[in-house]
Design a protein around this motif. Structure first.
Motif, PDB file in Angstrom:
ATOM      1  N   GLY A  29      33.319 -40.706  -7.958  1.00  0.00           N
ATOM      2  CA  GLY A  29      34.323 -39.961  -8.710  1.00  0.00           C
ATOM      3  C   GLY A  29      35.665 -40.644  -8.618  1.00  0.00           C
ATOM      4  O   GLY A  29      35.762 -41.831  -8.272  1.00  0.00           O
ATOM      5  N   LEU A  30      36.719 -39.898  -8.925  1.00  0.00           N
ATOM      6  CA  LEU A  30      38.055 -40.466  -8.980  1.00  0.00           C
ATOM      7  C   LEU A  30      38.819 -40.180  -7.696  1.00  0.00           C
ATOM      8  O   LEU A  30      38.732 -39.095  -7.133  1.00  0.00           O
ATOM      9  CB  LEU A  30      38.818 -39.884 -10.171  1.00  0.00           C
ATOM     10  CG  LEU A  30      38.166 -40.085 -11.538  1.00  0.00           C
ATOM     11  CD1 LEU A  30      39.048 -39.521 -12.644  1.00  0.00           C
ATOM     12  CD2 LEU A  30      37.868 -41.557 -11.794  1.00  0.00           C
ATOM     13  N   LEU A  31      39.578 -41.179  -7.256  1.00  0.00           N
ATOM     14  CA  LEU A  31      40.394 -41.066  -6.044  1.00  0.00           C
ATOM     15  C   LEU A  31      41.868 -41.099  -6.428  1.00  0.00           C
ATOM     16  O   LEU A  31      42.286 -41.922  -7.247  1.00  0.00           O
ATOM     17  CB  LEU A  31      40.116 -42.230  -5.089  1.00  0.00           C
ATOM     18  CG  LEU A  31      38.783 -42.277  -4.353  1.00  0.00           C
ATOM     19  CD1 LEU A  31      38.742 -43.521  -3.481  1.00  0.00           C
ATOM     20  CD2 LEU A  31      38.603 -41.051  -3.499  1.00  0.00           C
ATOM     21  N   ALA A  45      48.497 -25.948  -7.156  1.00  0.00           N
ATOM     22  CA  ALA A  45      47.467 -25.960  -6.111  1.00  0.00           C
ATOM     23  C   ALA A  45      46.084 -25.746  -6.717  1.00  0.00           C
ATOM     24  O   ALA A  45      45.119 -26.440  -6.372  1.00  0.00           O
ATOM     25  CB  ALA A  45      47.769 -24.878  -5.076  1.00  0.00           C
ATOM     26  N   MET A  46      45.970 -24.781  -7.631  1.00  0.00           N
ATOM     27  CA  MET A  46      44.682 -24.548  -8.287  1.00  0.00           C
ATOM     28  C   MET A  46      44.263 -25.762  -9.109  1.00  0.00           C
ATOM     29  O   MET A  46      43.086 -26.152  -9.116  1.00  0.00           O
ATOM     30  CB  MET A  46      44.769 -23.305  -9.179  1.00  0.00           C
ATOM     31  CG  MET A  46      44.950 -21.995  -8.432  1.00  0.00           C
ATOM     32  SD  MET A  46      43.524 -21.538  -7.414  1.00  0.00           S
ATOM     33  CE  MET A  46      42.370 -20.966  -8.662  1.00  0.00           C
ATOM     34  N   ALA A  47      45.220 -26.371  -9.808  1.00  0.00           N
ATOM     35  CA  ALA A  47      44.906 -27.547 -10.627  1.00  0.00           C
ATOM     36  C   ALA A  47      44.428 -28.704  -9.751  1.00  0.00           C
ATOM     37  O   ALA A  47      43.489 -29.431 -10.115  1.00  0.00           O
ATOM     38  CB  ALA A  47      46.130 -27.958 -11.438  1.00  0.00           C
ATOM     39  N   TRP A  48      45.067 -28.891  -8.594  1.00  0.00           N
ATOM     40  CA  TRP A  48      44.653 -29.968  -7.685  1.00  0.00           C
ATOM     41  C   TRP A  48      43.227 -29.719  -7.207  1.00  0.00           C
ATOM     42  O   TRP A  48      42.407 -30.650  -7.177  1.00  0.00           O
ATOM     43  CB  TRP A  48      45.613 -30.049  -6.496  1.00  0.00           C
ATOM     44  CG  TRP A  48      45.313 -31.196  -5.579  1.00  0.00           C
ATOM     45  CD1 TRP A  48      45.791 -32.473  -5.667  1.00  0.00           C
ATOM     46  CD2 TRP A  48      44.445 -31.187  -4.429  1.00  0.00           C
ATOM     47  NE1 TRP A  48      45.277 -33.259  -4.665  1.00  0.00           N
ATOM     48  CE2 TRP A  48      44.444 -32.501  -3.890  1.00  0.00           C
ATOM     49  CE3 TRP A  48      43.665 -30.216  -3.812  1.00  0.00           C
ATOM     50  CZ2 TRP A  48      43.708 -32.848  -2.762  1.00  0.00           C
ATOM     51  CZ3 TRP A  48      42.923 -30.562  -2.694  1.00  0.00           C
ATOM     52  CH2 TRP A  48      42.949 -31.859  -2.170  1.00  0.00           C
ATOM     53  N   LEU A  49      42.928 -28.487  -6.846  1.00  0.00           N
ATOM     54  CA  LEU A  49      41.577 -28.177  -6.367  1.00  0.00           C
ATOM     55  C   LEU A  49      40.548 -28.288  -7.493  1.00  0.00           C
ATOM     56  O   LEU A  49      39.421 -28.724  -7.260  1.00  0.00           O
ATOM     57  CB  LEU A  49      41.555 -26.779  -5.751  1.00  0.00           C
ATOM     58  CG  LEU A  49      42.241 -26.691  -4.375  1.00  0.00           C
ATOM     59  CD1 LEU A  49      42.567 -25.248  -4.020  1.00  0.00           C
ATOM     60  CD2 LEU A  49      41.372 -27.316  -3.297  1.00  0.00           C
ATOM     61  N   ARG A  57      40.642 -30.429  -9.853  1.00  0.00           N
ATOM     62  CA  ARG A  57      40.416 -31.865 -10.038  1.00  0.00           C
ATOM     63  C   ARG A  57      39.648 -32.480  -8.877  1.00  0.00           C
ATOM     64  O   ARG A  57      38.831 -33.381  -9.064  1.00  0.00           O
ATOM     65  CB  ARG A  57      41.768 -32.564 -10.208  1.00  0.00           C
ATOM     66  CG  ARG A  57      41.657 -34.028 -10.593  1.00  0.00           C
ATOM     67  CD  ARG A  57      43.026 -34.658 -10.783  1.00  0.00           C
ATOM     68  NE  ARG A  57      43.765 -34.766  -9.547  1.00  0.00           N
ATOM     69  CZ  ARG A  57      44.924 -34.188  -9.303  1.00  0.00           C
ATOM     70  NH1 ARG A  57      45.497 -33.434 -10.231  1.00  0.00           N
ATOM     71  NH2 ARG A  57      45.543 -34.338  -8.143  1.00  0.00           N
ATOM     72  N   GLU A  58      39.896 -31.997  -7.674  1.00  0.00           N
ATOM     73  CA  GLU A  58      39.358 -32.655  -6.482  1.00  0.00           C
ATOM     74  C   GLU A  58      38.115 -31.975  -5.909  1.00  0.00           C
ATOM     75  O   GLU A  58      37.594 -32.442  -4.893  1.00  0.00           O
ATOM     76  CB  GLU A  58      40.435 -32.701  -5.387  1.00  0.00           C
ATOM     77  CG  GLU A  58      41.682 -33.485  -5.763  1.00  0.00           C
ATOM     78  CD  GLU A  58      41.436 -34.984  -5.806  1.00  0.00           C
ATOM     79  OE1 GLU A  58      40.359 -35.439  -5.361  1.00  0.00           O
ATOM     80  OE2 GLU A  58      42.327 -35.708  -6.295  1.00  0.00           O
ATOM     81  N   LEU A  59      37.625 -30.903  -6.544  1.00  0.00           N
ATOM     82  CA  LEU A  59      36.520 -30.151  -5.942  1.00  0.00           C
ATOM     83  C   LEU A  59      35.300 -31.035  -5.694  1.00  0.00           C
ATOM     84  O   LEU A  59      34.683 -30.966  -4.626  1.00  0.00           O
ATOM     85  CB  LEU A  59      36.139 -28.961  -6.827  1.00  0.00           C
ATOM     86  CG  LEU A  59      34.960 -28.131  -6.307  1.00  0.00           C
ATOM     87  CD1 LEU A  59      35.276 -27.539  -4.944  1.00  0.00           C
ATOM     88  CD2 LEU A  59      34.599 -27.025  -7.300  1.00  0.00           C
TER      89      LEU A  59
END
Length: 948
Positions: A546-548, A657-661, A663-665
């Motif tokens: 995935g993306l880092l 915070a929700m957007a970061w999670l 994307r990173e889930l």
């Protein structure tokens, strides 16, 4: 039922009502099935169509859910399950594109049969079916791109046929007026121009007809460097002579492609292009971008840079494009391999490259200057006035290419490189096209071109395996196709796949030619890296797929982002890493495997282990910062400290915070798997704890359950009783949300006993509240009230002078349970006290649940206005915090109140919105809501039928 794809995707039922398809994912799935209507489509192909190149880990399960939702709308019998996918059943005449095609073909045949009146009627009916571009409301629908292009071209042919029919019927003035806007839309279609010219001429407007031809010729010459076709030229001569039979004579002449403008006298064309690849597939968007850019600037020297990773198909694209443009560049097609990729062949210097090109145009060595600048000036002079396409393949950097660029208008240079050539793009204004791996459907087309359509169609599962093994890399696909072809048609592709699985993937992609050996091709780019970039490339193989983010990459390297950026830039410039979105990096699977080989060979085990721990620490600490915004009042755990070299960033607000999670889930759950494999148990259960509020808020019930199971396993393996109690409680809460009530009770019961043993009264109280949610769903309300009462007592027995959010949760639970038991006034008392506490501590998200309870109590007291206001408060808060699960639940409560005050429109609107969310989240309450909505609709239909 009608399926309309000629415009926005629309489905109409048997009575003419549009079937709503509000979710883009559902529309995309249906569009993919319609592309192969009445044929089985593999699940992988559907996943590619719906989620693109980066599907969620649960894509296969989500696909089943979406198929179920589509069946509910279309009818179960419409979508048939096959061993490897699904098939949409359509009847003759149900798809507008099929109807259009049939009418257009009948119209064409009517013209051939001499029945122009019938032809015009059929073609008008066909064209009236168009409402816009195919699949117009489905963005980035790569799967439908080829079908859409074919349909659009067929539409143009039908338009041309209709004008021909009009001319045959003598409707010259009508055709002259109607064809003009189509010419403005597509000025290079000569049949349109021919119809326009003839219609004007036969309407008595000869001068305008001749001017129409001159306009067409000027545009063709200026844009493409080609003359009109012989047929159009003959028509022009006939009109000029006043010959009213001229169009018939022109139409009977043999049609030929438009020919290029003649080369300068005395100059012979140079043809050095390598052979165009057989079975070229994909790259439609890139070809269109380059072709449009070249066509838009025919009178200037254009530079077009094609970059990408090793084996991505840069040379193949450049050569294929050049072959398609041979007619537009009659003075020469030049090819020079600069060998700047680091291969075993010696790099060709600019001086040598210019010498080769001058020689191709007949400049003898004795006439060539020795100075590079003078050579470049001579080269530009030789090309002056000529139309030449030049491929400069495998350029190392901008300096390698700059002296080789012609200055002559009308020349085109295609440059390929593994590096971005940013300097060249900036200085010359070059068009830059960066290639990525092929989409799965493009990869299948490539294999079909190499192996044959029938062989690929016979073994779709084996083809999918080959596509997966290649990671979409064209070179890898070509090698795999060669291996499959070597076995002959009697050797099934499934056998080839079995043989390949017995080998290391990069070993399976080895050949006897370094230019096509994937490992060798990768190594050339790797060997050119600086030490820092090579180290970072190796370490990136440790990260989850995935993306880092930039900070994740920096943490993996153990450096600050600013210190990591030069190496990361070097990797992206070399296309060993791709920046898919600003600050988000990734690479394809074959490069990851190559990087892992180099990691194991070149890095000590301790270095590898430290990098993994830093990456896990980054994800844990970053997720914790996000969690603090989502649920700031939750009880904290003794989190692992932030390590030196690890960088994280505070999201800054709940939405970020929700957007970061969001994307990173995928990366976070993959990090849990990495930690579990490495035996780093604390990272596993702490990540699971950190993710719980987010997964609950988003309604990701299965992900919540699976992460908590993993967390519990890790806590048990670590022999950490407090962590085990926490994970038992969270798993029980997750199972409650998913409807597994009995198992939820079992885990919550264990958590109660563990917390009693540990003497942790606060977390014991929280577990009591979790118990109430399960018992309420089992209609054991009195028992639930005992647990909420016990929780309140435990919270109030604490030593803290500051109220705890759990105390308000307990009060809200007691209020809800009193409502369920019929004591709504007492419920309002408890809930009002809860709201006071939550307001004092600033916990807005828990206020949402309490406002829902308040609304429920007011509703059952007959105070409907107050109930609606309370529910709206709850909805506003849930919307603000992105809690879709409970947002949908409150909508169902609001619908009850709307129904009580006889507002049927608002009732159905609330239920429809709730159902849409619940079905997407696989909420256990969705069937009940669907039943309520159907019942309301049935009542409405019955009332309408009775005339009341």
């Amino acid at each position: 039922m009608k399926f309309r794809i000629l415009g926005p995707l629309t489905v109409v039922d048997e009575v003419g009502e549009v079937i709503p398809l509000p979710a883009l994912r559902i529309r995309t799935l249906l569009a993919a099935l319609l592309c192969w209507a009445d044929h089985a489509v593999t699940s992988d192909a559907l996943i590619d169509a719906v989620w693109g190149s980066d599907p969620p880990r649960t894509a296969a399960k989500n696909l089943q859910v979406n198929i179920h939702q589509l069946r509910r709308r279309l009818g179960h019998e419409r979508i048939v399950r096959h061993p490897h996918g699904y098939q949409l059943i359509v009847e003759t005449g149900e798809v507008d594109a099929d109807v259009f095609g049939a009418l257009a073909e009948q119209g064409h045949q009517a013209i051939a049969a001499g029945d122009a009146e019938l032809a015009q009627d059929l073609l008008t009916r066909a064209l009236d079916l168009w409402r816009g571009n195919p699949f117009a409301d489905i963005p980035d629908f790569d799967l439908g791109r080829e079908l859409s292009a074919r349909l659009v071209e067929r539409r143009w042919l039908a338009i041309e046929d209709r004008f021909d029919a009009g001319l045959t019927l003598g409707r010259y003035s009508h055709v002259a007026a109607e064809v003009a806007p189509y010419i403005r839309e597509n000025p290079l279609r000569e049949r349109l121009r021919s119809a326009h010219m003839w219609a004007l001429f036969r309407s008595g407007r000869q001068a305008e007809a001749l001017q129409s031809y001159r306009d067409a010729r000027r545009q063709l010459v200026e844009d493409l460097g080609i003359e009109p076709s012989p047929a159009l030229q003959q028509l022009f001569k006939s009109i000029l002579a006043g010959d009213t039979t001229g169009r018939d004579a022109a139409a009977e002449s043999t049609p030929t492609a438009a020919r290029p403008v003649a080369a300068r006298a005395g100059v012979s064309g140079v043809s050095q292009l390598p052979l165009d690849v057989r079975g070229f597939a994909g790259r439609a968007a890139e070809l269109a971008q380059l072709t449009d850019a070249i066509g838009a600037a025919p009178d200037r020297a254009g530079v077009y840079v094609i970059t990408g990773a090793p084996g991505i198909g840069k040379t193949t694209l450049a050569v294929h494009l050049a072959h398609t443009m041979v007619g537009a560049f009659p003075d020469g097609q030049v090819y020079v391999d600069l060998h700047g990729s680091g291969s075993t062949s010696a790099e060709v210097s600019p001086e040598d490259a210019i010498g080769r090109m001058l020689g191709a145009f007949g400049v003898q060595p004795r006439r060539r200057p020795t100075d590079l600048d003078a050579q470049a000036a001579l080269f530009r002079a030789v090309l002056a006035g000529r139309r030449v396409v030049i491929i400069l393949d495998n350029a190392r950097n901008s300096a390698h290419v700059r002296p080789l660029l012609p200055g002559a208008p009308g020349c085109v240079v295609l440059v390929t490189s593994r590096n971005n050539l940013t300097g060249l793009v900036a200085s010359s204004g070059a068009e830059h096209v960066a290639l990525d791996v092929l989409e799965p459907f493009e990869a299948r087309h490539l294999l079909a071109g190499r192996l044959g359509d029938d062989r690929v169609a016979t073994e779709p599962e084996a083809v999918d395996d080959l596509v997966a093994m290649s990671a979409g890399l064209p070179l890898a696909l070509a090698v795999l196709a060669a291996r499959a072809a070597a076995g002959g048609r009697r050797h099934p592709l499934s056998a080839v796949v079995r043989e390949l699985r017995d080998e290391h993937v990069l070993d399976a992609l080895a050949t006897d030619d370094d230019r096509t050996d994937v490992r060798a091709v990768f190594s050339w780019s790797y060997q050119r890296l600086s030490a820092d970039a090579a180290r970072l490339f190796r370490l990136l193989s440790l990260a989850p797929e995935g993306l880092l983010s930039t900070r994740a990459v920096a943490s993996l390297a153990g450096r600050q982002p600013a210190a990591t950026r030069p190496a990361l830039t070097e990797l992206t410039d070399a296309h060993l890493v791709v920046e898919h979105r600003p600050g988000l990096y990734g690479t394809h699977d074959l490069l990851r495997r190559f990087a892992r080989e180099r990691l194991l060979a070149d890095e000590e085990e301790s270095v590898r282990e430290s990098a993994v721990v830093r990456l896990l620490n980054h994800y844990l600490r970053a997720a914790h910062l996000a969690d603090r915004w989502i649920d700031p009042n939750r009880d904290q755990v003794d989190l692992l400290p932030q390590l030196p070299g690890v960088t994280v960033a505070d999201p800054g607000d709940p939405a970020a915070a929700m957007a970061w999670l969001d994307r990173e889930l995928t990366a976070l759950t993959a990090a849990m798997e990495i930690a579990a494999t490495a035996g780093l148990h604390s990272y596993v259960w702490q990540l699971a704890w950190t993710l719980a509020p987010y997964l609950d808020r988003r309604g990701r019930r299965q992900a919540w359950v699976s992460t908590q199971r993993a967390g519990l396993d890790a806590a048990v393996a670590a022999d950490d009783t407090a962590a085990q109690a926490l994970c038992e409680r969270l798993l029980g809460a997750a199972l409650c949300r998913s409807g597994d009530l009995q198992e939820a009770l079992e885990h919550l019961g264990i958590a109660l006993r563990l917390y009693e043993t540990l003497g942790d009264d606060r977390r014991l109280a929280t577990t009591h509240i979790n118990m109430t949610a399960v018992l309420e769903q089992q209609d054991r309300v009195s028992e639930a009230l005992e647990h909420s009462t016990a929780a309140l007592a435990l919270f109030r027995a604490g030593t803290s002078a500051t109220p705890h959010a759990g105390e308000a949760e307990a009060l809200n639970a007691m209020g809800w349970e009193h409502s369920l038991l019929g004591d709504h006034q007492a419920a309002l008392t408890y809930c009002t006290e809860a709201l006071g506490i939550l307001d004092a501590i600033g916990d807005r998200i828990k206020q949402a649940a309490t406002w829902d309870s308040v609304g429920y109590a007011h509703h059952h007291l007959g105070e409907y206005r107050q109930a609606i206001e309370a529910y709206q408060h709850a909805l506003d808060l849930y919307r603000e915090f992105g809690d879709r699960y409970f947002y949908a639940v409150v909508l169902t409560h609001l619908a009850e109140t709307y129904s009580a005050v006889e507002q049927p429109h608002d009732t159905q609107k609330a239920l429809r919105e709730a159902l849409s969310i619940m079905e997407e989240l696989e909420h256990p309450g969705a069937p009940e809501v669907r039943e309520r909505l159907d019942s309301l609709q049935g009542d409405e239909d019955e009332n309408r039928g009775s005339g009341s």
